[in-house]
Scaffold this motif. Structure first.
Motif, PDB file in Angstrom:
ATOM      1  N   GLY A 170      52.253 -82.119   2.619  1.00 10.19           N
ATOM      2  CA  GLY A 170      52.261 -82.796   3.910  1.00 10.19           C
ATOM      3  C   GLY A 170      52.444 -81.953   5.143  1.00 10.19           C
ATOM      4  N   GLU A 171      51.499 -81.072   5.402  1.00 14.03           N
ATOM      5  CA  GLU A 171      51.490 -80.311   6.647  1.00 14.03           C
ATOM      6  C   GLU A 171      51.520 -81.293   7.821  1.00 14.03           C
ATOM      7  N   ILE A 172      52.407 -81.034   8.781  1.00 11.80           N
ATOM      8  CA  ILE A 172      52.750 -82.035   9.792  1.00 11.80           C
ATOM      9  C   ILE A 172      51.539 -82.563  10.562  1.00 11.80           C
ATOM     10  N   THR A 173      50.689 -81.680  11.074  1.00  8.90           N
ATOM     11  CA  THR A 173      49.570 -82.161  11.889  1.00  8.90           C
ATOM     12  C   THR A 173      48.617 -83.026  11.068  1.00  8.90           C
ATOM     13  N   ALA A 174      48.423 -82.675   9.803  1.00  4.93           N
ATOM     14  CA  ALA A 174      47.542 -83.469   8.942  1.00  4.93           C
ATOM     15  C   ALA A 174      48.120 -84.862   8.709  1.00  4.93           C
ATOM     16  N   VAL A 175      49.413 -84.923   8.440  1.00  2.00           N
ATOM     17  CA  VAL A 175      50.059 -86.207   8.169  1.00  2.00           C
ATOM     18  C   VAL A 175      50.080 -87.070   9.430  1.00  2.00           C
ATOM     19  N   ARG A 176      50.481 -86.478  10.533  1.00  2.00           N
ATOM     20  CA  ARG A 176      50.627 -87.243  11.776  1.00  2.00           C
ATOM     21  C   ARG A 176      49.276 -87.612  12.395  1.00  2.00           C
ATOM     22  N   ASP A 177      48.374 -86.636  12.499  1.00  4.53           N
ATOM     23  CA  ASP A 177      47.143 -86.848  13.269  1.00  4.53           C
ATOM     24  C   ASP A 177      45.984 -87.377  12.428  1.00  4.53           C
ATOM     25  N   TRP A 178      45.852 -86.916  11.174  1.00  2.81           N
ATOM     26  CA  TRP A 178      44.741 -87.364  10.333  1.00  2.81           C
ATOM     27  C   TRP A 178      45.096 -88.627   9.557  1.00  2.81           C
ATOM     28  N   MET A 179      46.290 -88.643   8.969  1.00  3.42           N
ATOM     29  CA  MET A 179      46.707 -89.822   8.207  1.00  3.42           C
ATOM     30  C   MET A 179      47.289 -90.918   9.090  1.00  3.42           C
TER      31      MET A 179
ATOM     32  N   ARG B 287      56.296 -75.286  12.083  1.00  2.00           N
ATOM     33  CA  ARG B 287      55.698 -74.430  11.066  1.00  2.00           C
ATOM     34  C   ARG B 287      54.569 -75.168  10.353  1.00  2.00           C
ATOM     35  N   SER B 288      53.610 -74.408   9.852  1.00  2.00           N
ATOM     36  CA  SER B 288      52.474 -74.999   9.161  1.00  2.00           C
ATOM     37  C   SER B 288      52.508 -74.624   7.685  1.00  2.00           C
ATOM     38  N   GLU B 289      52.363 -75.612   6.834  1.00  2.15           N
ATOM     39  CA  GLU B 289      52.283 -75.380   5.386  1.00  2.15           C
ATOM     40  C   GLU B 289      50.844 -75.003   5.049  1.00  2.15           C
ATOM     41  N   VAL B 290      50.619 -73.749   4.698  1.00  2.00           N
ATOM     42  CA  VAL B 290      49.249 -73.263   4.508  1.00  2.00           C
ATOM     43  C   VAL B 290      48.515 -74.038   3.421  1.00  2.00           C
ATOM     44  N   SER B 291      49.176 -74.273   2.303  1.00  2.00           N
ATOM     45  CA  SER B 291      48.521 -75.004   1.207  1.00  2.00           C
ATOM     46  C   SER B 291      48.088 -76.391   1.667  1.00  2.00           C
ATOM     47  N   GLY B 292      48.980 -77.060   2.405  1.00  2.00           N
ATOM     48  CA  GLY B 292      48.659 -78.392   2.904  1.00  2.00           C
ATOM     49  C   GLY B 292      47.571 -78.372   3.954  1.00  2.00           C
ATOM     50  N   LYS B 293      47.605 -77.374   4.808  1.00  2.00           N
ATOM     51  CA  LYS B 293      46.565 -77.250   5.836  1.00  2.00           C
ATOM     52  C   LYS B 293      45.191 -77.068   5.186  1.00  2.00           C
ATOM     53  N   ARG B 294      45.155 -76.279   4.125  1.00  2.00           N
ATOM     54  CA  ARG B 294      43.898 -76.069   3.418  1.00  2.00           C
ATOM     55  C   ARG B 294      43.440 -77.334   2.685  1.00  2.00           C
ATOM     56  N   LEU B 295      44.348 -77.960   1.965  1.00  2.00           N
ATOM     57  CA  LEU B 295      43.972 -79.137   1.184  1.00  2.00           C
ATOM     58  C   LEU B 295      43.513 -80.283   2.084  1.00  2.00           C
ATOM     59  N   TRP B 296      44.334 -80.646   3.050  1.00  2.00           N
ATOM     60  CA  TRP B 296      43.982 -81.779   3.898  1.00  2.00           C
ATOM     61  C   TRP B 296      42.880 -81.419   4.883  1.00  2.00           C
ATOM     62  N   GLY B 297      42.784 -80.155   5.271  1.00  2.00           N
ATOM     63  CA  GLY B 297      41.662 -79.722   6.101  1.00  2.00           C
ATOM     64  C   GLY B 297      40.344 -79.857   5.364  1.00  2.00           C
ATOM     65  N   TRP B 298      40.366 -79.516   4.073  1.00  2.00           N
ATOM     66  CA  TRP B 298      39.180 -79.706   3.230  1.00  2.00           C
ATOM     67  C   TRP B 298      38.831 -81.195   3.150  1.00  2.00           C
ATOM     68  N   ALA B 299      39.838 -82.033   2.906  1.00  2.00           N
ATOM     69  CA  ALA B 299      39.591 -83.474   2.785  1.00  2.00           C
ATOM     70  C   ALA B 299      39.013 -84.049   4.080  1.00  2.00           C
ATOM     71  N   ALA B 300      39.580 -83.635   5.215  1.00  2.00           N
ATOM     72  CA  ALA B 300      39.085 -84.124   6.501  1.00  2.00           C
ATOM     73  C   ALA B 300      37.651 -83.642   6.757  1.00  2.00           C
ATOM     74  N   GLY B 301      37.383 -82.386   6.396  1.00  2.00           N
ATOM     75  CA  GLY B 301      36.052 -81.824   6.610  1.00  2.00           C
ATOM     76  C   GLY B 301      34.986 -82.471   5.748  1.00  2.00           C
ATOM     77  N   ARG B 302      35.366 -82.879   4.540  1.00  2.00           N
ATOM     78  CA  ARG B 302      34.387 -83.446   3.618  1.00  2.00           C
ATOM     79  C   ARG B 302      34.256 -84.967   3.739  1.00  2.00           C
TER      80      ARG B 302
END
Length: 242
Positions: free
Chosen positions: A77-86, A111-126
């Motif tokens: 749960g990288e913060i920006t992904a959880v707050r802004d995308w979800m 702080r940014s969780e790299v694993s979460g940024k990659r996972l949810w960034g991939w999901a948002a992109g796809r």
């Protein structure tokens, strides 16, 4: 998520949280974070918003990261992904033992969780909108606890002493079986080798298919060479159409 489903996942989560809270962990573990206690509100929002309906597959991670689920209560749960995308944000408390190098600041965490940024960034992109992704998939962590050594270094569940690991795995195994049944998934995709092997052990003899993909951690050299494209290829190889 419908009322009966929501009640069921809350009962599973409460049982898991109570079970792991009873386990005492010895050095080199000095602090244990349980986001199912202090970050329960956003965790339940995640389930209520996206956990409904039958899922094609469940992605399974290992355990919380310090700047991901430990802050937001959401797996990876990288913060920006959880707050802004979800579209999820809720008050987060404090763990009973807070390590000075791993402060919990909830949705104020910078702080940014790299694993979460990659996972949810991939999901948002796809998939674009989060509902498109969660209409087919869900993401869980096998273990809800994060373990820290005196230095602040993470100690992963597989590195715990055998007696403690056995007690922990009993709780996590039972919860995973019940979560997968609730989600109606035909496949569990382990994110990394540990999660894949736990899923194989827990769901052996069931009709659920177990597969795996590379973990997006920056500690994984393969992931640093373009994890999104690697994930696409690995998912395509196991028959997941993106």
């Amino acid at each position: 998520m419908h009322g009966e489903e929501s009640l069921t996942h809350r009962l599973i989560t409460e049982s898991l949280s109570r079970g792991v809270a009873k386990i005492a962990f010895s050095p080199p573990v000095v602090c244990v974070y349980n986001p199912l206690e202090y970050a329960l509100l956003p965790h339940l929002l995640y389930w209520d918003k996206f956990g409904g309906g039958k899922k094609e597959a469940v992605f399974l991670g290992m355990n919380p990261g310090p700047w991901g689920m430990a802050q937001s209560g959401v797996p990876f749960g990288e913060i920006t992904a959880v707050r802004d995308w979800m579209g999820i944000s809720a008050p987060v408390g404090k763990p009973s033992c807070e390590h000075p190098k791993r402060r919990v600041e909830g949705f104020s965490c910078k702080r940014s969780e790299v694993s979460g940024k990659r996972l949810w960034g991939w999901a948002a992109g796809r998939f674009g909108d989060a509902k498109n992704f969660f209409g087919r998939f869900f993401v869980l962590n096998y273990c809800p606890l994060m373990f820290m050594e005196e230095s602040g270094k993470n100690r992963t569940p597989d590195k715990l002493i055998p007696a403690e690991k056995e007690k922990l795995f009993q709780c996590c195994d039972e919860a995973l079986r019940r979560y997968v049944e609730l989600l109606g998934a035909d496949m569990v995709i382990g994110i990394g080798g540990f999660a894949r092997e736990r899923a194989r052990a827990v769901l052996a003899g069931s009709k659920v298919r177990i597969e795996g993909i590379t973990h997006p951690s920056p500690a994984n050299p393969a992931a640093n060479r373009g994890w999104a494209k690697l994930a696409d290829a690995e998912l395509s190889a196991i028959g997941i159409k993106i």
